[in-house]
Design a protein around this motif. Structure first.
Motif, mmCIF file in Angstrom:
data_model
loop_
_atom_site.group_PDB
_atom_site.id
_atom_site.type_symbol
_atom_site.label_atom_id
_atom_site.label_comp_id
_atom_site.label_asym_id
_atom_site.label_seq_id
_atom_site.Cartn_x
_atom_site.Cartn_y
_atom_site.Cartn_z
ATOM 1 N N UNK A 446 11.251 3.523 -0.886
ATOM 2 C CA UNK A 446 11.236 3.318 -2.333
ATOM 3 C C UNK A 446 12.646 3.332 -2.911
ATOM 4 N N UNK A 447 13.458 4.270 -2.446
ATOM 5 C CA UNK A 447 14.839 4.362 -2.929
ATOM 6 C C UNK A 447 15.637 3.129 -2.492
ATOM 7 N N UNK A 448 15.442 2.723 -1.250
ATOM 8 C CA UNK A 448 16.134 1.538 -0.748
ATOM 9 C C UNK A 448 15.739 0.297 -1.534
ATOM 10 N N UNK A 449 14.449 0.153 -1.790
ATOM 11 C CA UNK A 449 13.984 -0.991 -2.572
ATOM 12 C C UNK A 449 14.618 -0.989 -3.968
ATOM 13 N N UNK A 450 14.716 0.189 -4.575
ATOM 14 C CA UNK A 450 15.332 0.268 -5.899
ATOM 15 C C UNK A 450 16.789 -0.130 -5.877
ATOM 16 N N UNK A 451 17.508 0.260 -4.842
ATOM 17 C CA UNK A 451 18.916 -0.117 -4.738
ATOM 18 C C UNK A 451 19.077 -1.629 -4.583
ATOM 19 N N UNK A 452 18.244 -2.208 -3.724
ATOM 20 C CA UNK A 452 18.314 -3.658 -3.503
ATOM 21 C C UNK A 452 17.963 -4.403 -4.791
ATOM 22 N N UNK A 453 16.923 -3.981 -5.477
ATOM 23 C CA UNK A 453 16.539 -4.650 -6.724
ATOM 24 C C UNK A 453 17.649 -4.556 -7.781
#
Length: 457
Positions: A446-453
């Protein structure tokens, strides 16, 4: 290799990173205060240089750690995917180790005599790694240094060989690289190596990983005592061996009379006996450090019967105390108690049966985000260790070094720690213990997805 800059707006990256720096400062006032106090007497404000590599303008100070988590001095909880850069890959504060250390400290920590745990430890290491004879050291760096001395003694040859962009601790002879990353290039000190004690061009042969022809040509010169290598590179990021490569390494080293040493200090993530057991390898010697003591400083090195037989004479000689191997605290009663407790209760097959599937789930989650955004990135896994690259997977150390994107690394590390997940300070490495859960994996995804977004929309 695909340029990650094509997928990332660098101005946006800089703006996001600045915002995360401010968030870090606001979240950690007590760590900030302690860092300021530490700077008065500790060089660079830390007790060990690598601690400066953490994200943020100062290091976090830890209040407590247990299992797969820790709490900082500001009362914030974290999923710990660093685990002491493998030193605590068993999970923090193993109850069996805590009890064994407590009990041992009450009965004597070190006497420079064998303890009742020593033979058990050697037998268990033999069972796991398949090599019958063992010695102890304080660190894997020391163990590697001792192995190199033994190899030069046994062969009468002056040089050792390593892989380009390898890492084997602070062993002087191993801090060398190929000048331009190509086979046959001049050997030069690794960038960042301070005050080299030795000229690595004189002491060391360096060859690219996954290049059997280069290894064959270099060993044919006849001056190399041993090849010290990780079965898969880890400290320049995970670089996996090509199919058949390690079998070829064994054939080439044997043909040229070169001893083969597997450094399993990080590749122990592949299973209870490291890659040596998991991949059915046949080295002459093995080095293992960090996790086998459950956090207590200790390392070990094992050898075949043939090597051991040739070393019995020097080991029993009157001058062994000045031979450049050993150490007063090596093999102490405290270390042996910690290793016995660790290997009795951790790093077992049942532990890897929990940790490896978590790393697989981590890998799948990251790859899903990468695919969603059509990024030219990659996620790599070795046992219960995994990491993501901002490029396709490298095949050699020089490729991996050239692919490092310090701006993206720094941003992802800072973004994740600000949201309660700690990666290893080097590259984008994560390590899983049997104390972690699927919820921990999901938290990182979830954190990784937020960074990429935030970066690419």
């Amino acid at each position: 290799m695909t340029d990650p800059a094509a997928a990332v707006d660098r101005a946006r990256l800089a703006t996001l990173h600045a915002a995360e720096e401010q968030r870090f400062v606001e979240l950690h006032p007590t760590s900030a205060r302690l860092a300021g106090e530490a700077g008065q007497h500790l060089l660079a404000g830390v007790p060990m240089p690598w601690m400066t590599r953490w994200p943020g303008s100062f290091p976090l100070f830890v209040e407590s750690a247990g299992g797969g988590r820790f709490t900082d001095v500001d009362g914030l909880d974290y999923v710990d995917l660093c685990l002491g850069d493998t030193g605590s890959m068993t999970g923090h504060c193993l109850p069996a180790v805590a009890e064994a250390v407590r009990e041992r400290t009450e009965r004597g920590i070190t006497t420079m005599l064998p303890s009742t745990d020593a033979a058990w430890v050697a037998g268990e290491l033999s069972r796991r790694f398949g090599l019958p004879r063992w010695q102890m050291a304080m660190t894997a760096t020391d163990a590697n240094r001792f192995v190199l001395r033994f190899a030069r003694h046994l062969t009468g040859r002056p040089r050792i060989a390593v892989m380009d962009w390898c890492y084997h601790g602070t062993v002087d002879e191993t801090l060398g690289v190929l000048e331009h990353g190509r086979a046959g290039d001049r050997v030069v000190p690794r960038p960042g190596a301070l005050g080299p004690q030795v000229d690595v061009a004189v002491t060391t042969a360096v060859v690219p990983f996954n290049d059997l022809d280069a290894l064959d040509r270099r060993l044919a010169e006849g001056d190399v005592a041993c090849l010290l290598m990780e079965p898969a590179l880890t400290n320049i990021g995970i670089v996996l061996p090509d199919p058949g490569y390690l079998e070829g390494v064994r054939e080439v080293t044997r043909r040229h009379g070169v001893l083969l040493v597997n450094d399993e200090t990080h590749t122990i993530c592949a299973g209870p006996g490291g890659a040596t057991a998991a991949w059915d390898l046949d080295p002459d010697m093995v080095v293992i450090g960090k996790p086998i003591g459950g956090g207590i400083p200790v390392a070990a090195y094992g050898m075949s019967d043939e090597v051991a037989a040739r070393l019995e004479g020097p080991m029993l000689g009157h001058d062994i105390d000045v031979a450049g191997v050993g150490g007063t605290l090596s093999g102490s009663a405290l270390a042996m108690a910690a290793v016995r407790a660790t290997l009795s209760s951790a790093l077992r097959q049942e532990d890897f049966d929990v940790a490896i599937p978590l790393a697989e789930a981590f890998t799948a989650g990251i790859q899903e985000v990468i695919d969603e955004h059509r990024l030219p990135w990659h996620v790599q896994r070795l046992g219960c260790r995994a990491e993501y690259w901002f490029c396709p997977p490298p095949r050699a150390g020089a490729e991996a070094a050239a692919a490092v994107d310090e701006e993206l690394d720094a941003f992802f590390h800072l973004w994740t720690v600000n949201r309660g997940v700690l990666l290893a300070p080097f590259h984008n490495m994560s390590l899983f213990s049997p104390f972690h859960t699927q919820a921990d994996v999901d938290a990182h995804t979830s954190v990784f997805r937020g960074a990429v977004q935030a970066l690419v929309g």
